[in-house]
Design a protein around this motif. Sequence first.
Motif, PDB file in Angstrom:
ATOM      1  N   GLY A 159       5.793 -10.323  -1.969  1.00  0.00           N
ATOM      2  CA  GLY A 159       5.390  -9.231  -2.829  1.00  0.00           C
ATOM      3  C   GLY A 159       4.030  -9.549  -3.426  1.00  0.00           C
ATOM      4  N   ARG A 161       1.057  -8.096  -6.443  1.00  0.00           N
ATOM      5  CA  ARG A 161       0.624  -7.157  -7.482  1.00  0.00           C
ATOM      6  C   ARG A 161      -0.900  -7.047  -7.450  1.00  0.00           C
ATOM      7  N   SER A 162      -1.420  -5.849  -7.411  1.00  0.00           N
ATOM      8  CA  SER A 162      -2.865  -5.651  -7.404  1.00  0.00           C
ATOM      9  C   SER A 162      -3.475  -5.917  -8.772  1.00  0.00           C
ATOM     10  N   GLU A 167       3.145  -2.910 -10.258  1.00  0.00           N
ATOM     11  CA  GLU A 167       4.369  -3.187  -9.518  1.00  0.00           C
ATOM     12  C   GLU A 167       4.028  -3.938  -8.232  1.00  0.00           C
ATOM     13  N   THR A 169       4.132  -4.818  -4.431  1.00  0.00           N
ATOM     14  CA  THR A 169       4.376  -4.108  -3.177  1.00  0.00           C
ATOM     15  C   THR A 169       4.732  -5.115  -2.087  1.00  0.00           C
ATOM     16  N   ARG A 171       4.668  -6.947   1.355  1.00  0.00           N
ATOM     17  CA  ARG A 171       3.637  -7.191   2.365  1.00  0.00           C
ATOM     18  C   ARG A 171       4.160  -8.152   3.423  1.00  0.00           C
TER      19      ARG A 171
END
Length: 336
Positions: A159, A161-162, A167, A169, A171
Amino acid sequence: MTQDMPARMLRLLSLLQTRREWPGAELAERLGVTGRTVRRDIDRLRELGYPVEGTTGRAGGYRLAAGADLPPLLLDDEEAVAIAVALRTAASGVTGIEETAVRALAKLEQVLPARLRRRVAALQAATVALAWGDGPRVDPGTLALLAAACRDHEVVAFGHRSAPDAEATARKAEPCALVAAGNRWYLVAYDLGKEDWRTFRVDRLTDPVPTGRRVPPREPPGGDPGAYVSASIADAPARYRLRATVPRSADAVRARTGALPGRLHALDAESTAVDIADDDPARIAARLLGLGSATDLSGTPELAPHLERLGRRLLHAARSLAPDGAGTGARDEGDR
Protein backbone atom coordinates in the motif's frame (compact mmCIF):
# COMPACT_ATOMS: atom_id res chain seq x y z
CA MET A 1 38.08 -21.10 8.56
CA THR A 2 39.72 -19.30 5.65
CA GLN A 3 43.18 -20.72 6.45
CA ASP A 4 41.92 -24.27 5.74
CA MET A 5 39.81 -23.36 2.69
CA PRO A 6 41.40 -23.44 -0.77
CA ALA A 7 41.51 -20.11 -2.59
CA ARG A 8 39.18 -21.48 -5.27
CA MET A 9 36.50 -22.25 -2.69
CA LEU A 10 36.81 -18.76 -1.24
CA ARG A 11 36.27 -17.39 -4.73
CA LEU A 12 33.25 -19.68 -5.15
CA LEU A 13 31.76 -18.51 -1.86
CA SER A 14 32.36 -14.89 -2.83
CA LEU A 15 30.49 -15.41 -6.10
CA LEU A 16 27.56 -17.08 -4.34
CA GLN A 17 27.27 -14.10 -1.99
CA THR A 18 27.05 -11.56 -4.81
CA ARG A 19 24.09 -12.95 -6.75
CA ARG A 20 20.84 -14.73 -5.98
CA GLU A 21 21.40 -17.69 -8.32
CA TRP A 22 24.28 -19.00 -10.41
CA PRO A 23 24.08 -21.60 -13.21
CA GLY A 24 26.60 -24.36 -12.56
CA ALA A 25 28.18 -23.91 -15.99
CA GLU A 26 28.75 -20.20 -15.39
CA LEU A 27 30.37 -20.87 -12.01
CA ALA A 28 32.68 -23.41 -13.64
CA GLU A 29 33.62 -20.88 -16.32
CA ARG A 30 34.28 -18.11 -13.78
CA LEU A 31 36.48 -20.41 -11.69
CA GLY A 32 38.22 -22.05 -14.65
CA VAL A 33 37.32 -25.59 -13.51
CA THR A 34 34.98 -28.40 -14.53
CA GLY A 35 31.40 -28.79 -13.42
CA ARG A 36 32.46 -31.81 -11.39
CA THR A 37 34.95 -29.69 -9.44
CA VAL A 38 32.25 -27.10 -8.75
CA ARG A 39 29.95 -29.82 -7.38
CA ARG A 40 32.74 -31.13 -5.14
CA ASP A 41 33.49 -27.63 -3.81
CA ILE A 42 29.77 -27.03 -3.19
CA ASP A 43 29.64 -30.20 -1.12
CA ARG A 44 32.62 -29.00 0.91
CA LEU A 45 30.93 -25.65 1.57
CA ARG A 46 27.85 -27.47 2.81
CA GLU A 47 30.03 -29.49 5.20
CA LEU A 48 31.38 -26.19 6.57
CA GLY A 49 27.85 -24.97 7.31
CA TYR A 50 27.05 -22.87 4.26
CA PRO A 51 23.46 -23.63 3.12
CA VAL A 52 24.03 -23.90 -0.62
CA GLU A 53 20.91 -25.05 -2.43
CA GLY A 54 20.66 -26.63 -5.86
CA THR A 55 18.24 -24.98 -8.28
CA THR A 56 16.12 -26.72 -10.89
CA GLY A 57 15.88 -25.83 -14.54
CA ARG A 58 17.36 -26.73 -17.88
CA ALA A 59 20.93 -26.12 -16.79
CA GLY A 60 20.60 -26.28 -13.01
CA GLY A 61 22.53 -24.09 -10.63
CA TYR A 62 23.19 -23.03 -7.06
CA ARG A 63 22.22 -20.34 -4.60
CA LEU A 64 23.26 -19.43 -1.07
CA ALA A 65 20.20 -19.64 1.17
CA ALA A 66 19.65 -18.45 4.72
CA GLY A 67 20.56 -21.12 7.26
CA ALA A 68 19.48 -21.94 10.81
CA ASP A 69 22.93 -20.83 11.95
CA LEU A 70 24.81 -17.98 10.35
CA PRO A 71 28.12 -19.26 8.95
CA PRO A 72 31.09 -16.90 8.73
CA LEU A 73 30.85 -14.18 6.10
CA LEU A 74 33.63 -13.83 3.58
CA LEU A 75 35.00 -10.28 3.81
CA ASP A 76 38.25 -8.79 2.66
CA ASP A 77 40.04 -6.17 4.78
CA GLU A 78 38.48 -3.15 3.08
CA GLU A 79 34.96 -4.62 3.29
CA ALA A 80 35.35 -5.39 6.99
CA VAL A 81 36.54 -1.85 7.77
CA ALA A 82 33.75 -0.31 5.66
CA ILE A 83 31.08 -2.34 7.48
CA ALA A 84 32.50 -1.48 10.90
CA VAL A 85 32.54 2.25 10.13
CA ALA A 86 29.03 2.12 8.65
CA LEU A 87 27.75 0.37 11.77
CA ARG A 88 29.47 2.96 13.93
CA THR A 89 27.75 5.88 12.22
CA ALA A 90 24.49 3.95 11.56
CA ALA A 91 21.98 4.69 8.81
CA SER A 92 19.88 7.82 9.11
CA GLY A 93 16.11 7.72 8.90
CA VAL A 94 15.82 4.06 9.95
CA THR A 95 13.80 3.27 13.07
CA GLY A 96 15.79 1.50 15.80
CA ILE A 97 18.88 1.06 13.64
CA GLU A 98 21.26 2.62 16.16
CA GLU A 99 20.80 -0.06 18.85
CA THR A 100 20.91 -2.88 16.28
CA ALA A 101 24.06 -1.42 14.74
CA VAL A 102 25.81 -1.32 18.11
CA ARG A 103 25.07 -5.01 18.72
CA ALA A 104 26.31 -5.97 15.25
CA LEU A 105 29.43 -3.84 15.66
CA ALA A 106 30.28 -5.53 18.96
CA LYS A 107 30.08 -8.94 17.28
CA LEU A 108 32.14 -7.85 14.29
CA GLU A 109 34.90 -6.30 16.38
CA GLN A 110 35.31 -9.54 18.33
CA VAL A 111 36.46 -11.37 15.20
CA LEU A 112 38.44 -8.59 13.50
CA PRO A 113 42.20 -9.14 13.29
CA ALA A 114 44.24 -6.77 15.45
CA ARG A 115 45.49 -4.80 12.43
CA LEU A 116 41.91 -4.08 11.34
CA ARG A 117 40.73 -3.24 14.86
CA ARG A 118 43.39 -0.53 14.99
CA ARG A 119 42.20 0.92 11.67
CA VAL A 120 38.56 0.87 12.75
CA ALA A 121 39.43 2.42 16.13
CA ALA A 122 41.30 5.25 14.40
CA LEU A 123 38.40 5.95 12.08
CA GLN A 124 35.90 5.85 14.95
CA ALA A 125 37.99 8.24 17.03
CA ALA A 126 38.03 10.74 14.18
CA THR A 127 34.35 10.35 13.16
CA VAL A 128 31.38 12.04 14.80
CA ALA A 129 27.80 11.21 13.79
CA LEU A 130 25.44 14.14 14.28
CA ALA A 131 21.70 13.46 14.28
CA TRP A 132 20.05 16.31 12.36
CA GLY A 133 16.32 16.88 12.34
CA ASP A 134 13.45 14.58 13.11
CA GLY A 135 12.38 13.55 9.63
CA PRO A 136 10.33 10.49 8.71
CA ARG A 137 11.59 7.11 9.86
CA VAL A 138 11.39 3.81 8.03
CA ASP A 139 11.29 0.24 9.28
CA PRO A 140 14.57 -1.66 8.75
CA GLY A 141 12.60 -4.81 7.97
CA THR A 142 10.84 -2.99 5.14
CA LEU A 143 14.18 -1.81 3.75
CA ALA A 144 15.58 -5.33 3.91
CA LEU A 145 12.52 -6.80 2.17
CA LEU A 146 12.63 -4.20 -0.60
CA ALA A 147 16.38 -4.56 -1.04
CA ALA A 148 16.00 -8.33 -1.48
CA ALA A 149 13.20 -7.77 -4.00
CA CYS A 150 15.41 -5.36 -5.96
CA ARG A 151 18.22 -7.91 -5.95
CA ASP A 152 15.98 -10.80 -7.02
CA HIS A 153 13.81 -8.79 -9.44
CA GLU A 154 10.73 -9.97 -7.55
CA VAL A 155 7.36 -8.23 -7.83
CA VAL A 156 6.19 -6.69 -4.53
CA ALA A 157 2.66 -5.77 -3.46
CA PHE A 158 2.17 -2.91 -0.99
CA GLY A 159 0.00 0.00 0.00
CA HIS A 160 1.20 3.55 -0.63
CA ARG A 161 0.00 6.95 0.56
CA SER A 162 0.62 9.93 -1.72
CA ALA A 163 0.52 12.20 1.35
CA PRO A 164 0.72 11.61 5.13
CA ASP A 165 -3.04 11.97 5.59
CA ALA A 166 -4.07 10.25 2.33
CA GLU A 167 -5.63 6.82 2.03
CA ALA A 168 -3.24 4.04 1.03
CA THR A 169 -3.77 2.66 -2.47
CA ALA A 170 -2.88 -0.92 -3.43
CA ARG A 171 0.14 -1.20 -5.72
CA LYS A 172 2.13 -3.93 -7.41
CA ALA A 173 5.55 -3.01 -8.71
CA GLU A 174 8.84 -4.36 -9.99
CA PRO A 175 11.47 -2.90 -7.61
CA CYS A 176 14.65 -1.55 -9.18
CA ALA A 177 16.60 0.31 -6.48
CA LEU A 178 16.47 2.00 -3.07
CA VAL A 179 17.76 5.57 -2.98
CA ALA A 180 18.63 7.45 0.22
CA ALA A 181 18.16 11.20 -0.16
CA GLY A 182 18.86 13.18 2.98
CA ASN A 183 16.84 11.54 5.75
CA ARG A 184 14.35 9.98 3.34
CA TRP A 185 14.35 6.67 1.49
CA TYR A 186 12.80 6.19 -1.93
CA LEU A 187 11.95 3.05 -3.88
CA VAL A 188 12.40 3.27 -7.65
CA ALA A 189 10.07 0.74 -9.24
CA TYR A 190 8.01 -0.02 -12.34
CA ASP A 191 4.35 0.31 -11.30
CA LEU A 192 2.45 -2.53 -12.97
CA GLY A 193 -0.92 -0.83 -12.50
CA LYS A 194 0.22 2.48 -13.99
CA GLU A 195 2.46 0.76 -16.53
CA ASP A 196 5.13 3.35 -15.86
CA TRP A 197 8.06 4.13 -13.59
CA ARG A 198 7.34 5.62 -10.19
CA THR A 199 9.22 6.86 -7.11
CA PHE A 200 7.70 5.75 -3.79
CA ARG A 201 8.62 7.19 -0.41
CA VAL A 202 9.41 4.18 1.76
CA ASP A 203 8.03 5.78 4.94
CA ARG A 204 4.64 5.92 3.18
CA LEU A 205 4.67 2.24 2.18
CA THR A 206 2.43 -0.13 4.13
CA ASP A 207 2.45 -3.92 4.37
CA PRO A 208 4.95 -4.76 1.61
CA VAL A 209 4.70 -8.43 0.57
CA PRO A 210 6.89 -10.27 -1.96
CA THR A 211 4.71 -12.10 -4.48
CA GLY A 212 7.18 -14.81 -5.48
CA ARG A 213 6.93 -13.69 -9.11
CA ARG A 214 10.30 -12.90 -10.64
CA VAL A 215 10.68 -10.84 -13.78
CA PRO A 216 13.50 -9.79 -16.10
CA PRO A 217 15.26 -6.66 -14.81
CA ARG A 218 14.19 -3.28 -16.17
CA GLU A 219 16.37 -0.20 -16.45
CA PRO A 220 14.88 3.07 -15.13
CA PRO A 221 14.69 6.09 -17.46
CA GLY A 222 18.19 7.40 -17.99
CA GLY A 223 19.68 4.27 -16.44
CA ASP A 224 20.49 6.02 -13.11
CA PRO A 225 18.05 5.48 -10.19
CA GLY A 226 19.57 8.35 -8.21
CA ALA A 227 19.14 10.82 -11.06
CA TYR A 228 15.60 9.55 -11.61
CA VAL A 229 14.69 10.19 -7.95
CA SER A 230 16.27 13.64 -8.12
CA ALA A 231 14.20 14.52 -11.19
CA SER A 232 11.03 13.08 -9.62
CA ILE A 233 11.46 15.20 -6.50
CA ALA A 234 12.16 18.29 -8.61
CA ASP A 235 8.95 17.73 -10.61
CA ALA A 236 6.74 16.83 -7.64
CA PRO A 237 3.63 19.02 -7.14
CA ALA A 238 4.01 21.82 -4.60
CA ARG A 239 1.74 24.61 -3.36
CA TYR A 240 4.28 27.35 -4.01
CA ARG A 241 6.94 27.77 -6.68
CA LEU A 242 9.57 30.40 -7.26
CA ARG A 243 12.24 30.85 -9.94
CA ALA A 244 15.26 33.11 -9.54
CA THR A 245 18.37 33.88 -11.55
CA VAL A 246 21.69 33.68 -9.70
CA PRO A 247 24.95 35.15 -11.06
CA ARG A 248 26.89 31.90 -10.57
CA SER A 249 27.50 28.70 -12.49
CA ALA A 250 25.19 25.76 -11.91
CA ASP A 251 28.02 23.83 -10.22
CA ALA A 252 28.70 26.74 -7.86
CA VAL A 253 25.02 27.07 -6.94
CA ARG A 254 24.71 23.36 -6.28
CA ALA A 255 27.85 23.34 -4.12
CA ARG A 256 26.57 26.30 -2.12
CA THR A 257 22.96 25.24 -1.64
CA GLY A 258 22.80 21.48 -2.27
CA ALA A 259 19.99 22.08 -4.77
CA LEU A 260 18.73 19.15 -6.80
CA PRO A 261 20.23 19.01 -10.31
CA GLY A 262 16.72 18.98 -11.80
CA ARG A 263 16.05 22.41 -10.29
CA LEU A 264 19.12 24.10 -11.76
CA HIS A 265 19.15 25.43 -15.31
CA ALA A 266 22.39 26.89 -16.63
CA LEU A 267 21.68 30.06 -18.62
CA ASP A 268 25.34 30.56 -19.49
CA ALA A 269 28.73 29.93 -17.89
CA GLU A 270 28.12 32.52 -15.16
CA SER A 271 24.38 32.52 -14.45
CA THR A 272 21.85 29.91 -13.41
CA ALA A 273 18.07 29.79 -13.10
CA VAL A 274 17.00 28.08 -9.88
CA ASP A 275 13.56 26.57 -9.25
CA ILE A 276 12.32 26.39 -5.65
CA ALA A 277 9.15 24.49 -4.79
CA ASP A 278 7.59 23.68 -1.42
CA ASP A 279 4.34 23.72 0.52
CA ASP A 280 5.97 25.79 3.28
CA PRO A 281 6.74 29.47 2.49
CA ALA A 282 9.33 29.58 5.28
CA ARG A 283 11.41 26.86 3.58
CA ILE A 284 11.18 28.71 0.27
CA ALA A 285 12.36 31.90 2.00
CA ALA A 286 15.30 30.07 3.60
CA ARG A 287 16.37 28.63 0.23
CA LEU A 288 15.99 32.00 -1.45
CA LEU A 289 18.20 33.65 1.17
CA GLY A 290 20.73 30.86 0.73
CA LEU A 291 21.15 31.78 -2.92
CA GLY A 292 22.58 35.19 -2.04
CA SER A 293 22.01 37.73 -4.81
CA ALA A 294 19.05 36.74 -6.98
CA THR A 295 17.27 38.56 -9.79
CA ASP A 296 14.39 38.02 -12.23
CA LEU A 297 12.14 36.46 -9.61
CA SER A 298 8.86 34.89 -10.72
CA GLY A 299 6.50 32.32 -9.30
CA THR A 300 3.24 31.71 -7.47
CA PRO A 301 1.57 35.09 -6.72
CA GLU A 302 0.07 33.73 -3.46
CA LEU A 303 3.60 33.33 -2.15
CA ALA A 304 4.20 37.09 -2.03
CA PRO A 305 2.30 37.95 1.20
CA HIS A 306 3.97 35.07 3.04
CA LEU A 307 7.44 36.30 2.03
CA GLU A 308 6.47 39.83 3.03
CA ARG A 309 5.43 38.70 6.52
CA LEU A 310 8.62 36.71 6.92
CA GLY A 311 10.61 39.72 5.75
CA ARG A 312 8.97 41.94 8.37
CA ARG A 313 9.85 39.40 11.07
CA LEU A 314 13.48 39.42 9.95
CA LEU A 315 13.53 43.21 9.93
CA HIS A 316 12.04 43.31 13.43
CA ALA A 317 14.69 40.88 14.63
CA ALA A 318 17.44 42.97 13.06
CA ARG A 319 16.17 46.15 14.75
CA SER A 320 15.94 44.34 18.09
CA LEU A 321 19.55 43.23 17.88
CA ALA A 322 21.06 46.43 16.52
CA PRO A 323 22.20 49.01 19.15
CA ASP A 324 20.14 52.22 19.07
CA GLY A 325 18.34 51.09 15.93
CA ALA A 326 21.51 51.19 13.87
CA GLY A 327 22.14 48.76 11.10
CA THR A 328 18.59 48.53 9.73
CA GLY A 329 19.82 49.83 6.39
CA ALA A 330 22.65 47.31 6.09
CA ARG A 331 23.83 46.62 2.57
CA ASP A 332 23.11 43.31 0.85
CA GLU A 333 25.90 40.88 1.68
CA GLY A 334 24.45 37.95 -0.22
CA ASP A 335 27.53 37.68 -2.47
CA ARG A 336 29.99 37.37 0.39
